[in-house]
Design a protein around this motif. Structure first.
Motif, PDB file in Angstrom:
ATOM      1  N   TYR A   1     -28.215  33.047  14.209  1.00 16.56           N
ATOM      2  CA  TYR A   1     -29.393  32.511  13.387  1.00 16.56           C
ATOM      3  C   TYR A   1     -30.531  33.279  13.073  1.00 16.56           C
ATOM      4  CZ  TYR A   1     -26.625  28.231  14.122  1.00 16.56           C
ATOM      5  OH  TYR A   1     -25.519  27.199  13.837  1.00 16.56           O
ATOM      6  N   SER A   2     -30.441  34.411  13.833  1.00 18.74           N
ATOM      7  CA  SER A   2     -31.714  35.174  13.737  1.00 18.74           C
ATOM      8  C   SER A   2     -33.438  34.586  14.149  1.00 18.74           C
ATOM      9  CB  SER A   2     -31.957  36.253  12.307  1.00 18.74           C
ATOM     10  OG  SER A   2     -32.036  35.257  11.386  1.00 18.74           O
ATOM     11  N   MET A   3     -32.922  33.970  15.146  1.00 14.09           N
ATOM     12  CA  MET A   3     -34.274  33.062  15.643  1.00 14.09           C
ATOM     13  C   MET A   3     -34.504  33.721  16.828  1.00 14.09           C
ATOM     14  SD  MET A   3     -35.385  30.609  13.516  1.00 14.09           S
ATOM     15  CE  MET A   3     -36.190  29.559  14.847  1.00 14.09           C
ATOM     16  N   GLN A   4     -35.946  33.972  17.294  1.00 15.45           N
ATOM     17  CA  GLN A   4     -36.122  34.483  18.780  1.00 15.45           C
ATOM     18  C   GLN A   4     -35.924  33.493  19.680  1.00 15.45           C
ATOM     19  OE1 GLN A   4     -35.953  36.339  21.184  1.00 15.45           O
ATOM     20  NE2 GLN A   4     -36.840  37.926  19.812  1.00 15.45           N
ATOM     21  N   MET A   5     -34.578  33.333  20.104  1.00 14.14           N
ATOM     22  CA  MET A   5     -34.493  32.135  21.278  1.00 14.14           C
ATOM     23  C   MET A   5     -34.526  32.713  22.607  1.00 14.14           C
ATOM     24  SD  MET A   5     -33.189  29.649  19.478  1.00 14.14           S
ATOM     25  CE  MET A   5     -32.362  28.601  20.367  1.00 14.14           C
ATOM     26  N   LEU A   6     -34.360  34.021  22.660  1.00 11.89           N
ATOM     27  CA  LEU A   6     -34.815  34.598  24.113  1.00 11.89           C
ATOM     28  C   LEU A   6     -36.053  34.762  24.718  1.00 11.89           C
ATOM     29  CD1 LEU A   6     -31.818  37.331  24.109  1.00 11.89           C
ATOM     30  CD2 LEU A   6     -32.071  35.314  25.600  1.00 11.89           C
ATOM     31  N   ASP A   7     -36.665  33.822  24.810  1.00 18.60           N
ATOM     32  CA  ASP A   7     -38.000  33.563  25.272  1.00 18.60           C
ATOM     33  C   ASP A   7     -38.218  32.976  26.480  1.00 18.60           C
ATOM     34  OD1 ASP A   7     -40.651  32.125  25.635  1.00 18.60           O
ATOM     35  OD2 ASP A   7     -41.069  32.630  23.341  1.00 18.60           O
ATOM     36  N   ILE A   8     -39.025  33.494  27.383  1.00 22.30           N
ATOM     37  CA  ILE A   8     -38.724  32.764  28.690  1.00 22.30           C
ATOM     38  C   ILE A   8     -38.978  31.376  28.895  1.00 22.30           C
ATOM     39  CG2 ILE A   8     -41.295  33.435  29.271  1.00 22.30           C
ATOM     40  CD1 ILE A   8     -38.486  33.232  31.919  1.00 22.30           C
ATOM     41  N   ARG A   9     -39.898  30.887  27.815  1.00 18.93           N
ATOM     42  CA  ARG A   9     -40.358  29.361  27.619  1.00 18.93           C
ATOM     43  C   ARG A   9     -38.971  28.671  27.283  1.00 18.93           C
ATOM     44  NH1 ARG A   9     -45.146  29.940  23.806  1.00 18.93           N
ATOM     45  NH2 ARG A   9     -43.693  31.516  23.096  1.00 18.93           N
ATOM     46  N   VAL A  10     -38.362  29.146  26.375  1.00 19.47           N
ATOM     47  CA  VAL A  10     -36.941  28.575  26.098  1.00 19.47           C
ATOM     48  C   VAL A  10     -36.011  28.615  26.947  1.00 19.47           C
ATOM     49  CG1 VAL A  10     -35.061  28.617  24.234  1.00 19.47           C
ATOM     50  CG2 VAL A  10     -37.558  29.222  23.530  1.00 19.47           C
ATOM     51  N   ILE A  11     -35.929  29.585  27.751  1.00 17.49           N
ATOM     52  CA  ILE A  11     -34.831  29.635  28.742  1.00 17.49           C
ATOM     53  C   ILE A  11     -35.232  28.553  30.000  1.00 17.49           C
ATOM     54  CG2 ILE A  11     -33.819  31.076  30.645  1.00 17.49           C
ATOM     55  CD1 ILE A  11     -34.311  33.531  28.800  1.00 17.49           C
ATOM     56  N   PHE A  12     -36.462  28.602  30.325  1.00 12.31           N
ATOM     57  CA  PHE A  12     -37.032  27.648  31.273  1.00 12.31           C
ATOM     58  C   PHE A  12     -36.542  26.152  30.775  1.00 12.31           C
ATOM     59  CE2 PHE A  12     -40.209  25.073  33.368  1.00 12.31           C
ATOM     60  CZ  PHE A  12     -39.855  25.493  34.663  1.00 12.31           C
ATOM     61  N   THR A  13     -36.887  25.685  29.396  1.00 12.93           N
ATOM     62  CA  THR A  13     -36.785  24.526  28.972  1.00 12.93           C
ATOM     63  C   THR A  13     -35.379  23.937  28.907  1.00 12.93           C
ATOM     64  OG1 THR A  13     -38.572  24.891  27.521  1.00 12.93           O
ATOM     65  CG2 THR A  13     -37.320  22.929  27.025  1.00 12.93           C
ATOM     66  N   THR A  14     -34.518  25.124  28.774  1.00 10.95           N
ATOM     67  CA  THR A  14     -33.008  24.858  28.454  1.00 10.95           C
ATOM     68  C   THR A  14     -32.555  24.707  29.955  1.00 10.95           C
ATOM     69  OG1 THR A  14     -32.941  26.572  26.796  1.00 10.95           O
ATOM     70  CG2 THR A  14     -30.834  26.017  27.593  1.00 10.95           C
ATOM     71  N   LEU A  15     -32.882  25.453  30.821  1.00 12.09           N
ATOM     72  CA  LEU A  15     -32.555  25.131  32.299  1.00 12.09           C
ATOM     73  C   LEU A  15     -33.018  23.835  32.824  1.00 12.09           C
ATOM     74  CD1 LEU A  15     -32.724  28.704  33.835  1.00 12.09           C
ATOM     75  CD2 LEU A  15     -30.571  27.754  32.806  1.00 12.09           C
ATOM     76  N   VAL A  16     -34.353  23.610  32.549  1.00  7.51           N
ATOM     77  CA  VAL A  16     -34.752  22.125  33.212  1.00  7.51           C
ATOM     78  C   VAL A  16     -33.762  21.151  32.466  1.00  7.51           C
ATOM     79  CG1 VAL A  16     -36.774  20.623  33.198  1.00  7.51           C
ATOM     80  CG2 VAL A  16     -36.785  22.919  33.453  1.00  7.51           C
ATOM     81  N   GLY A  17     -33.678  21.183  31.044  1.00  9.81           N
ATOM     82  CA  GLY A  17     -33.025  19.993  30.370  1.00  9.81           C
ATOM     83  C   GLY A  17     -31.457  19.873  31.044  1.00  9.81           C
ATOM     84  N   ILE A  18     -30.924  21.041  30.924  1.00  8.44           N
ATOM     85  CA  ILE A  18     -29.695  20.967  31.799  1.00  8.44           C
ATOM     86  C   ILE A  18     -29.514  20.057  32.876  1.00  8.44           C
ATOM     87  CG2 ILE A  18     -27.652  22.407  32.577  1.00  8.44           C
ATOM     88  CD1 ILE A  18     -28.252  24.375  30.394  1.00  8.44           C
ATOM     89  N   VAL A  19     -30.281  20.657  34.053  1.00  8.36           N
ATOM     90  CA  VAL A  19     -30.636  19.950  35.264  1.00  8.36           C
ATOM     91  C   VAL A  19     -30.434  18.559  35.098  1.00  8.36           C
ATOM     92  CG1 VAL A  19     -31.792  19.841  37.245  1.00  8.36           C
ATOM     93  CG2 VAL A  19     -31.140  21.944  36.513  1.00  8.36           C
TER      94      VAL A  19
END
Lengths: 243, 223
Positions: free
Chosen positions: B125-143
């Motif tokens: 999608y050529s969006m900058q998803m590899l941002d530490i904030r996105v990663i963190f949000t993703t992990l918290v949401g998954i938990v």
């Protein structure tokens, strides 16, 4: 094991008959207050009268769903089947009330907001609440083992109640709503609010009282009795199959 | 005399990981589903550049939630079909340790899928998803999602039509996670300052749900 179950219909307790009569009379009386006694709203016209059902029906659902969560907690603590039947009665009666609440809201919104439905935070949250209790009934129907069913549904009822609280308070947390607030100041962009004048209060207060107490309690009591008989019938059937 | 809490949790997680290493059935299904879902979304929404910025966080979370539903169903069905859940309940192990073990296992699997999705979506999608904030949000949401997911999947494995009932029971209850996680991710991607508020809300809801699940899990598995 083969405990004799009383299946012959126990006569309705006198208190329940009195409550049923009071509820019916109260409903007619509040209709009269809302449709005849209360003055016509100067801006919205007669459609505003639906409010005398709309807001009370939410609080009726609140009482019923409250019975579900309290019944669930007490069932988990005491393991008395009666609490679980109260919880079930609460979920069914509450869902009916919540649907009345949604429908009356949509009918009111059509002329006032010029749309049946909008994805406003409070509307969304109320719809989610209905979906959760529909899921509650569906999940309940899918479990065969009775004691497991009662345990599971008590737990689910606790999570479900979160959605009721969200619906009640979301309007104070998320300000971007167009839903009017009656108690306290409306959000700035609320559309179609009106003053709680003495005429409005005259019609609203009795209606609130009726929907908050008499109406859900009477209906839940009837539903509770029905469930007791249904469970007795199931037991009879199991006994008959065993013989 | 019960086995220490942490030891039980680690044993259950290790068992799930070992079973997965050997069969690879959970992760491969989840990952393939996630890939398909991304593909389907890009056709269905006809995502052009402007639409992508709006929709991409929604695509991420809907994909993750459905992938995780697949995993939850299988992970708990495995336990109950093979009788392992009964064995665990017979063992001198606290109920909450069983919950934490299964919950951790499910979070790890969904977390792996999430961490695979982010670079993939960055590329596709050529969006900058590899941002530490996105990663963190993703992990918290998954938990957060896996906590209530594990609890409800334990219930629905005992029902008729379990595959159908899990999403029906879980999705409405888990909506708070979806809502806050989508808003937080979207805020980071679009540079809106309110992402922090949504992330805090997400973390708060996660703490509440995990605590409730810990308290109530014992009632769900008791016979």
């Amino acid at each position: 094991m083969a405990k004799e179950v009383a299946f012959e219909a126990a006569p309705q307790p006198r208190l329940l008959r009195v409550l049923t009569a009071l509820t019916a009379l109260g409903f007619l009386a509040t209709l009269y207050l809302g449709l005849v006694v209360a003055g016509t709203d100067i801006e919205q016209g007669d459609i505003q009268r639906i409010f005398y059902i709309h807001m009370p029906s939410f609080f009726g659902a609140f009482t019923a769903f409250g019975a579900t969560v309290v019944g669930g907690l007490l069932y988990l603590a005491r393991k008395n089947d009666a609490w679980d039947r109260i919880a079930l009665a609460g979920a069914e009666v509450g869902l009916a009330f919540a649907l009345i609440n949604l429908l009356t809201g949509a009918i009111w919104a059509r002329p006032i907001w010029n749309t049946w439905w909008t994805w406003d935070p409070r509307l969304t949250s109320a719809a989610v609440m209905c979906l959760i209790y529909a899921a509650y009934l569906m999940l309940r129907a899918g479990i065969d083992d009775m004691s497991r069913k009662r345990n599971f549904m008590s737990v689910y009822g606790i999570f479900a109640f979160v959605s009721v609280l969200t619906t009640l308070f979301i309007i104070r947390i998320v300000p971007e709503t167009i839903h009017p607030v009656i108690v306290g100041a409306s959000p700035q962009n609320a559309q179609g609010s009106f003053e709680a004048t003495s005429g409005v209060v005259t019609a609203l207060a009795p209606s609130m009282l009726l929907w908050l107490t008499l109406m859900p309690i009477t209906l839940m009591w009837h539903r509770y009795r029905l469930e007791t008989r249904r469970e007795a019938l199931d037991q009879k059937m199991i006994q008959a199959l065993g013989d | 005399m019960t086995t220490p809490f942490l030891k039980c949790v680690l044993a259950i997680v290790a068992k799930d990981l070992r079973a997965e290493m050997r069969s690879r059935e959970l992760l491969s299904v989840m990952a393939l589903f996630a890939l398909l879902s991304i593909l389907v979304f890009s056709f269905a929404l006809e995502l052009d550049r402007a639409a992508r910025a709006e929709a991409v966080s929604g695509v991420l979370w809907v994909t993750l939630i459905f992938a995780s539903l697949l995993g939850l169903n299988r992970s708990l069905a495995q336990e109950s079909d093979q009788g392992n859940l009964d064995a665990l309940l017979l063992a001198p192990v606290s109920r909450s340790a069983i919950f934490v073990g299964k919950f951790a296992g499910n979070s790890i699997f969904t977390g792996i899928v999430g961490l695979l999705l982010l670079p993939l979506m960055t590329v596709l999608y050529s969006m900058q998803m590899l941002d530490i904030r996105v990663i963190f949000t993703t992990l918290v949401g998954i938990v957060g999602f896996c906590s209530i997911g594990t609890l409800l999947a334990t219930m629905t494995v005992h029902t008729r039509a379990r595959e159908a009932l899990l999403p029906i029971a879980l999705l409405p209850v888990a909506l708070p996670f979806l809502l806050t996680a989508v808003r937080a991710t979207k805020g980071v991607l679009n540079g809106a300052p309110d992402w922090q508020v949504w992330l805090q809300l997400l973390a708060g809801i996660t703490v509440i749900y995990v605590a409730l699940c810990l308290l109530l899990y014992g009632f769900v598995v008791e016979e």
